[in-house]
Write an enzyme that holds these catalytic residues in place. Structure first.
Site: not given
Ligand SMILES: Cc1ncc(COP(=O)(O)O)c(C=O)c1O
Length: 388
Positions: A71-72, A236, A324
């Site tokens: 997600g990041t 890849t 986090c």
């Molecule tokens: C709302 C939100 N966005 C982004 C992320 C980041 O996702 P990832 O851990 O897959 O990088 C998180 C992870 O806790 C999240 O809760």
């Protein structure tokens, strides 16, 4: 010892269906999908299938799905890529309660010439649509507002924000990492330009995500070095986890009703019981406009970290703030943004459930938490008033 995992917004258990689907790609099916030979071509078909499965979960077209590592990365791609593609536009509009994977990217871009506006939320954690409308200017390159908050579960009015942005011709990105799979999403109805999702919140292993990119969205890749993903992300492909994400998307669609009925009922049972049995407990976030799996409760006058430690000793895994922010004693920026009083902001505890949780587990937590709160209250310098 009994173990109860109520920290599913941090990460989720890998679904057995996903684990099984991944197996061949860790052993015999090792080809590179970009290769010309048969072994490679076979793999490409599996990636194509996964792209269709992920697209189906949000009603996108398969070629609008870009696989990323998490997600990041999806959020980074959206924010950085949009600014790169629109050199004349330098304004980023976002909210105070975004995940750091948006906030820190915006702050960084702010040091590189962008102007960043963070919208305030009210005490329920909700945004004011007039604030959104008024903050957009001709200079706005991107509006990035999350679909649902990871700490409180509060759901933002994404349909309305997307329509405002579409009307004004501004790119709209939504971090839907916590929303995808928990509530229905249809990008044909909701005109977002980009949407981030993450596999490990959806019962895949960690290390896979996706970004939905509506056709014609201005975006330049920021990962350079190869032609994978139609030139939008070099590198890849992570074949096993892409296949896993496809299966996870299918499973999420199957369990969507369960999430919104059974899991919601479990969450409500837990929350109602804890609010009733623990004095001075308050819910953080709007009661209704919330993900079905998330409950964030502040137990006033005590530290969330202390509650977590004592719950952990009973085998209960929950979280204070996001995954986090836990590990630091800084109170959560999300809970602070709600204007929660100082005596409650530190005692915020997040319980986040999944389809694998049971009523028996909820009953166990309902039994164990009140004595923990009572014990910590007795030790609290804030109760009794003789210290501060
Ligand atoms: C709302 C939100 N966005 C982004 C992320 C980041 O996702 P990832 O851990 O897959 O990088 C998180 C992870 O806790 C999240 O809760």
């Amino acid at each position: 010892m009994k173990e109860v995992y109520f920290d599913n917004n941090a990460t989720t258990q890998i679904a057995p269906e996903v684990a099984e689907a991944i197996q061949p790609f860790l052993t015999t099916e090792y080809g590179n999908p970009s290769s010309m030979h048969n072994i490679g071509g076979r793999i490409k078909k599996h990636i194509d299938k996964a792209r269709e499965q992920v697209a189906a979960l949000i009603n996108a077209d398969p070629d609008e799905i870009l696989f990323t590592s998490c997600g990041t990365e999806s959020n980074n791609t959206a924010l950085r890529g949009t600014l790169l593609a629109q050199p004349g536009k330098r304004h980023i509009l976002t909210s105070k309660v975004e995940h750091p994977a948006v906030l820190e990217v915006a702050t960084y871009l702010g040091t590189r010439g962008a102007r960043v506006t963070q919208l305030f939320v009210d005490s329920d954690g909700l945004l004011n649509l007039d604030d959104v409308r008024e903050a957009i200017t001709d200079e706005t390159a991107i509006v990035s507002v999350m679909w649902a908050n990871n700490e409180t579960g509060v759901i933002f009015p994404i349909q309305e924000i997307a329509e405002i942005c579409a009307e004004k011709g501004v790119v709209f990105h939504t971090d839907a990492v916590q929303a995808v799979g928990k509530i229905p999403i249809d990008v044909k109805k909701t005109p977002v330009n980009m949407l981030s999702l993450s596999g490990h919140k959806l019962h895949t292993p960690k290390g896979i995500g996706a970004l939905y990119i509506r056709k014609k969205t201005p975006l330049k890749p920021f990962m350079l070095g190869g032609h994978q993903e139609r030139g939008r992300r070099a590198g890849t492909e992570n074949v096993p986890f892409i296949v896993g994400l496809g299966v996870a998307a299918d499973e999420a669609a199957k369990y969507m009703d369960d999430e919104n009925t059974r899991v919601r009922a479990l969450r409500d049972k837990l929350e109602n019981a804890l609010m009733k049995t623990c004095p001075d407990a308050r819910r953080n976030g709007h009661k209704e406009l919330r993900l079905p799996n998330t409950s964030n409760i502040s137990f006033e006058f005590i530290e969330g970290e202390a509650i977590l430690l004592l719950m952990d000793a009973e085998g209960i895994a929950a979280s204070s703030g996001s995954a986090c922010t836990s590990g630091s004693l800084e109170p959560s920026h999300v809970i602070r943004a709600l204007g929660v009083p100082f005596t409650a902001v530190h005692g915020s505890t997040r319980f986040s459930l999944s389809r694998y949780n049971t009523e028996d587990e909820v009953d166990y937590v309902i039994e164990k938490v009140p004595p923990i709160v009572e014990k910590l209250r007795k030790m609290s310098p804030f109760v009794g008033g003789d210290v501060y």
